[in-house]
Enzyme design. Structure first.
Site, PDB file in Angstrom:
ATOM      1  N   TYR A  58       0.750  -1.048   0.043  1.00 20.19           N
ATOM      2  CA  TYR A  58      -0.081  -0.014  -0.018  1.00 20.19           C
ATOM      3  C   TYR A  58       0.909   1.233  -0.033  1.00 20.19           C
ATOM      4  O   TYR A  58       2.071   1.248   0.170  1.00 20.19           O
ATOM      5  CB  TYR A  58      -1.124  -0.002   1.187  1.00 20.19           C
ATOM      6  CG  TYR A  58      -0.257  -0.017   2.666  1.00 20.19           C
ATOM      7  CD1 TYR A  58      -0.399   1.431   3.175  1.00 20.19           C
ATOM      8  CD2 TYR A  58       0.236  -1.009   3.227  1.00 20.19           C
ATOM      9  CE1 TYR A  58       0.452   1.653   4.358  1.00 20.19           C
ATOM     10  CE2 TYR A  58       0.842  -0.672   4.313  1.00 20.19           C
ATOM     11  CZ  TYR A  58       0.742   0.562   5.153  1.00 20.19           C
ATOM     12  OH  TYR A  58       1.225   0.675   6.275  1.00 20.19           O
ATOM     13  N   ASP A  60       2.064   4.426   1.597  1.00 24.53           N
ATOM     14  CA  ASP A  60       1.884   5.016   2.929  1.00 24.53           C
ATOM     15  C   ASP A  60       2.301   6.453   3.007  1.00 24.53           C
ATOM     16  O   ASP A  60       3.397   6.856   2.258  1.00 24.53           O
ATOM     17  CB  ASP A  60       3.012   4.186   3.982  1.00 24.53           C
ATOM     18  CG  ASP A  60       2.941   4.654   5.459  1.00 24.53           C
ATOM     19  OD1 ASP A  60       1.822   4.890   6.048  1.00 24.53           O
ATOM     20  OD2 ASP A  60       4.033   4.623   6.187  1.00 24.53           O
ATOM     21  N   GLU A  66       4.748   0.868   1.005  1.00 29.16           N
ATOM     22  CA  GLU A  66       4.895  -0.193   2.181  1.00 29.16           C
ATOM     23  C   GLU A  66       4.527  -1.665   1.743  1.00 29.16           C
ATOM     24  O   GLU A  66       3.615  -1.484   1.174  1.00 29.16           O
ATOM     25  CB  GLU A  66       4.313   0.512   3.560  1.00 29.16           C
ATOM     26  CG  GLU A  66       4.621  -0.265   4.666  1.00 29.16           C
ATOM     27  CD  GLU A  66       4.431   0.229   5.967  1.00 29.16           C
ATOM     28  OE1 GLU A  66       4.164  -0.355   6.871  1.00 29.16           O
ATOM     29  OE2 GLU A  66       4.118   1.568   5.782  1.00 29.16           O
ATOM     30  N   HIS A 125       8.983  -2.237  10.697  1.00 27.40           N
ATOM     31  CA  HIS A 125       8.060  -2.476  12.038  1.00 27.40           C
ATOM     32  C   HIS A 125       8.052  -4.005  12.134  1.00 27.40           C
ATOM     33  O   HIS A 125       7.787  -4.789  11.156  1.00 27.40           O
ATOM     34  CB  HIS A 125       6.842  -1.994  12.052  1.00 27.40           C
ATOM     35  CG  HIS A 125       7.157  -0.263  11.947  1.00 27.40           C
ATOM     36  ND1 HIS A 125       6.065   0.543  11.826  1.00 27.40           N
ATOM     37  CD2 HIS A 125       8.237   0.392  11.928  1.00 27.40           C
ATOM     38  CE1 HIS A 125       6.398   1.926  12.049  1.00 27.40           C
ATOM     39  NE2 HIS A 125       7.641   1.807  12.059  1.00 27.40           N
TER      40      HIS A 125
END
Length: 258
Positions: A58, A60, A66, A125
């Site tokens: 998608y 970001d 991302e 992350h």
């Protein structure tokens, strides 16, 4: 003691985009081409799709792509899915260049920090499934998160220093708190966000202090060792007992610059 559970883990990687001033328009066009090329389910916005392999790509913050891996049960699969996501990004970029000739200057970068002085950082992350609430893991995990950069750091220079300071982990200098729930500012070594995205009784530990790395082994060790510690704490053990750091931020800088 809680019953043993099957560990789930995943990684979200932000990729920098360079070579164009019309990033938002070009990224949306690439997403449209990707939807024609890949089997997918739509996400919550036009620049969002869930792919056939369980991953997600998608746009970001309007300006960079991302890629999120699917939920994996072991670090080997996770490393493979990180690489698969990069191949998909490459495929979308190839489709874009064929569709719009002359757009060859557009590039995606697997980067962590901006050395131009803008203070920008791109996240990598991690998420881990656990029974305990995230804050119940903080004391046991912080010493690990501080010291694991010895084998998981991306390498480079301190991006916030006026001079050249080599470092094992350039993203370290964007961590301003020991514990915090912000991800775009006031970032913490330990991320306190408690958004389970799961069934009742389960939680998602979300970590933002790690970095994108090119080494498959470093990626494997980053998620593998952290998943093991999460599992230990989830079973009622305390691997961090007796290892509390008086100043984790300072310790992280010492590790990075040693």
């Amino acid at each position: 003691m809680t019953a043993p559970i099957r560990t789930l883990m995943g990684v979200e990687t932000e990729y920098a985009m360079g070579g164009s001033s019309r990033r938002a328009d070009q990224l949306m066009h690439m997403m449209r081409l990707g939807r024609r090329h890949f089997k997918y389910l739509p996400g919550h916005a036009h620049g969002d799709m869930f792919l056939g392999n369980g991953a997600r790509i998608y746009i970001d913050c309007v300006e960079h792509p991302e890629v999120c891996t699917p939920e994996c049960t072991n670090p080997t699969d996770l490393v493979r899915y990180v690489l698969a996501g990069e191949r998909m990004l490459e495929a979308m970029l190839t489709l874009f260049r064929k569709d719009i000739p002359g757009s060859g200057e557009i590039r995606f970068y697997k980067s962590n920090v901006d050395y131009s002085g803008a203070g920008t950082t791109w996240g990598c992350h991690e998420s881990y499934l656990c029974h305990k609430r995230p804050m119940q893991l903080s004391d046991d995990l912080i010493p690990h998160l501080v010291s694991r950069i010895l084998y998981t750091g991306a390498g480079g220079f301190n991006p916030l220093s006026p001079g050249i300071v080599p470092t094992l982990s350039p993203r370290v200098y964007h961590m301003s708190h020991v514990v915090a729930d912000g991800s775009t500012e006031q970032r913490g070594i330990f991320h306190a966000k408690n958004e389970s995205l799961s069934n009742s009784g389960m939680h998602r530990l979300h970590l933002i202090c790690g970095e994108s790395v090119c080494s498959h082994l470093a990626n494997y060790l980053k998620v593998g060792t952290t998943a093991l510690l999460v599992a230990l704490v989830d079973q009622g053990l305390h691997p961090g007992a007796g290892l509390k750091l008086s100043n984790p931020l300072q310790a992280m800088h010492i590790f990075a610059e040693d």
